[in-house]
Design a protein around this motif. Structure first.
Motif, PDB file in Angstrom:
ATOM      1  N   ALA A  26       0.828  -1.201   0.000  1.00  0.00           N
ATOM      2  CA  ALA A  26       0.000   0.000   0.000  1.00  0.00           C
ATOM      3  C   ALA A  26       0.868   1.259   0.000  1.00  0.00           C
ATOM      4  N   ASP A  27       0.674   2.100  -1.014  1.00  0.00           N
ATOM      5  CA  ASP A  27       1.401   3.373  -1.155  1.00  0.00           C
ATOM      6  C   ASP A  27       2.923   3.194  -1.223  1.00  0.00           C
ATOM      7  N   THR A  28       3.370   2.018  -1.606  1.00  0.00           N
ATOM      8  CA  THR A  28       4.804   1.748  -1.742  1.00  0.00           C
ATOM      9  C   THR A  28       5.335   2.350  -3.040  1.00  0.00           C
ATOM     10  N   VAL A  29       6.555   2.857  -2.997  1.00  0.00           N
ATOM     11  CA  VAL A  29       7.198   3.430  -4.188  1.00  0.00           C
ATOM     12  C   VAL A  29       8.172   2.409  -4.760  1.00  0.00           C
ATOM     13  N   ALA A  56      -1.814  -3.743  -3.402  1.00  0.00           N
ATOM     14  CA  ALA A  56      -0.873  -2.650  -3.661  1.00  0.00           C
ATOM     15  C   ALA A  56      -1.620  -1.379  -4.040  1.00  0.00           C
ATOM     16  N   GLY A  57      -2.668  -1.082  -3.299  1.00  0.00           N
ATOM     17  CA  GLY A  57      -3.432   0.133  -3.560  1.00  0.00           C
ATOM     18  C   GLY A  57      -2.566   1.374  -3.430  1.00  0.00           C
ATOM     19  N   GLY A  58      -2.626   2.235  -4.456  1.00  0.00           N
ATOM     20  CA  GLY A  58      -1.876   3.485  -4.428  1.00  0.00           C
ATOM     21  C   GLY A  58      -0.384   3.343  -4.653  1.00  0.00           C
ATOM     22  N   ALA A  59       0.079   2.144  -4.995  1.00  0.00           N
ATOM     23  CA  ALA A  59       1.524   1.939  -5.206  1.00  0.00           C
ATOM     24  C   ALA A  59       1.997   2.665  -6.466  1.00  0.00           C
ATOM     25  N   ASP A  60       3.251   3.090  -6.435  1.00  0.00           N
ATOM     26  CA  ASP A  60       3.840   3.831  -7.546  1.00  0.00           C
ATOM     27  C   ASP A  60       4.801   2.927  -8.313  1.00  0.00           C
ATOM     28  N   ASN A  72      -5.874   2.419  -7.946  1.00  0.00           N
ATOM     29  CA  ASN A  72      -5.204   3.730  -7.874  1.00  0.00           C
ATOM     30  C   ASN A  72      -3.683   3.640  -7.966  1.00  0.00           C
ATOM     31  N   SER A  73      -3.178   2.551  -8.518  1.00  0.00           N
ATOM     32  CA  SER A  73      -1.727   2.442  -8.731  1.00  0.00           C
ATOM     33  C   SER A  73      -1.307   3.269  -9.939  1.00  0.00           C
ATOM     34  N   LYS A  74      -0.039   3.622  -9.976  1.00  0.00           N
ATOM     35  CA  LYS A  74       0.492   4.496 -11.033  1.00  0.00           C
ATOM     36  C   LYS A  74       1.578   3.754 -11.807  1.00  0.00           C
ATOM     37  N   TRP A  75       1.434   3.758 -13.161  1.00  0.00           N
ATOM     38  CA  TRP A  75       2.325   2.990 -14.032  1.00  0.00           C
ATOM     39  C   TRP A  75       2.960   3.859 -15.104  1.00  0.00           C
ATOM     40  N   ARG A  76       3.071   5.124 -14.873  1.00  0.00           N
ATOM     41  CA  ARG A  76       3.558   6.039 -15.911  1.00  0.00           C
ATOM     42  C   ARG A  76       4.938   5.615 -16.430  1.00  0.00           C
ATOM     43  N   ARG A  77       5.027   5.519 -17.760  1.00  0.00           N
ATOM     44  CA  ARG A  77       6.271   5.176 -18.462  1.00  0.00           C
ATOM     45  C   ARG A  77       6.822   3.796 -18.090  1.00  0.00           C
ATOM     46  N   ALA A  78       5.972   2.925 -17.595  1.00  0.00           N
ATOM     47  CA  ALA A  78       6.415   1.559 -17.272  1.00  0.00           C
ATOM     48  C   ALA A  78       6.572   0.735 -18.545  1.00  0.00           C
ATOM     49  N   LYS A  79       7.447  -0.260 -18.481  1.00  0.00           N
ATOM     50  CA  LYS A  79       7.598  -1.215 -19.577  1.00  0.00           C
ATOM     51  C   LYS A  79       6.796  -2.460 -19.203  1.00  0.00           C
ATOM     52  N   LEU A  80       5.678  -2.658 -19.923  1.00  0.00           N
ATOM     53  CA  LEU A  80       4.759  -3.742 -19.581  1.00  0.00           C
ATOM     54  C   LEU A  80       4.573  -4.724 -20.729  1.00  0.00           C
ATOM     55  N   ALA A 121      -6.466   3.237 -11.827  1.00  0.00           N
ATOM     56  CA  ALA A 121      -5.039   3.126 -12.149  1.00  0.00           C
ATOM     57  C   ALA A 121      -4.686   4.014 -13.342  1.00  0.00           C
ATOM     58  N   SER A 122      -3.444   4.460 -13.385  1.00  0.00           N
ATOM     59  CA  SER A 122      -2.989   5.347 -14.455  1.00  0.00           C
ATOM     60  C   SER A 122      -1.877   4.678 -15.248  1.00  0.00           C
ATOM     61  N   PHE A 123      -2.099   4.566 -16.575  1.00  0.00           N
ATOM     62  CA  PHE A 123      -1.139   3.895 -17.460  1.00  0.00           C
ATOM     63  C   PHE A 123      -0.634   4.856 -18.540  1.00  0.00           C
ATOM     64  N   GLU A 124      -0.217   6.023 -18.154  1.00  0.00           N
ATOM     65  CA  GLU A 124       0.244   7.011 -19.134  1.00  0.00           C
ATOM     66  C   GLU A 124       1.599   6.607 -19.727  1.00  0.00           C
ATOM     67  N   GLU A 125       1.683   6.702 -21.042  1.00  0.00           N
ATOM     68  CA  GLU A 125       2.943   6.539 -21.773  1.00  0.00           C
ATOM     69  C   GLU A 125       3.649   5.216 -21.492  1.00  0.00           C
TER      70      GLU A 125
END
Length: 216
Positions: free
Chosen positions: A45-48, A64-68, A86-94, A107-111
């Motif tokens: 939870a909220d882990t970076v 992993a709610g809110g994890a970055d 509410n996890s954040k995946w910006r610029r991740a390689k998936l 959740a956010s999957f930008e770029e």
């Protein structure tokens, strides 16, 4: 077991690769090498995890709610039964990663790099998936309700269940898509490119009502 970064790094240095029932809540785990690790029933939870290497890792029933996950390398990673709201995946390689029976509401999957990324039986309510390509994919029980799907490519995709209810579909492409299995209430026809899509008679009537027409 609650693990801080130092304890976690010590375990990794001893070649430990499997972690069960561990709590990493709120920790900064940026830039760690977690390739091929397995996490089972762990909490983040909220882990970076900024720029960590997660290639080939497995995440089973984790929370992993809110994890970055910004800028992580999660190629071939597998997520099953996880709560990732509410996890954040910006610029991740998936590339070739998979999410099965997961919760990704908000959740956010930008770029992100997403070639071969697979979602199945997953909640994507209100998620930001702008520009994603689902071309030719079979989409099984994906709930895109209220999701931001602007510019997404759904051409020739087949919806097996799931929902597009009230999703933002500006400039999304649906040519050749089979939408008969999806809920499409609240979809704004004028926003997306539906020409050539396949829908049922009931869906057609619903879309006509959205346009203010009376189907007699």
């Amino acid at each position: 077991m609650t693990m801080d970064r130092a304890t976690f790094e010590s375990a990794l240095a001893q070649s430990q690769k499997h972690f069960s029932d561990c709590s990493f809540d709120g920790e900064d785990l940026s830039r760690l090498d977690l390739q091929a690790c397995t996490f089972e029933r762990c909490t983040f939870a909220d882990t970076v995890l900024f720029a960590s290497r997660l290639a080939g890792s497995k995440w089973l029933r984790c929370r992993a709610g809110g994890a970055d996950f910004e800028s992580v390398d999660a190629v071939d990673a597998q997520f099953a039964g996880c709560d990732l709201n509410n996890s954040k995946w910006r610029r991740a390689k998936l590339a070739s990663a998979s999410f099965r029976s997961c919760k990704l509401t908000g959740a956010s999957f930008e770029e992100v790099a997403h070639l071969g990324l697979h979602f199945e039986e997953t909640l994507l309510v209100g998620a930001d998936l702008r520009g994603f390509s689902f071309k030719g994919a079979t989409l099984k029980e994906l709930d895109f309700s209220d999701a931001y799907l602007a510019g997404c490519d759904f051409r020739d995709a087949v919806f097996e269940g799931g929902s597009l209810r009230n999703a933002v579909l500006k400039q999304a492409k649906f040519s050749g898509a089979d939408l008969r299995g999806a809920h499409i209430e609240g979809v704004r026809v004028a926003d997306a490119m539906f020409k050539g899509a396949v829908i049922s008679h009931a869906q057609a009537a619903a879309l006509m009502r959205e346009l203010g027409l009376v189907v007699a």
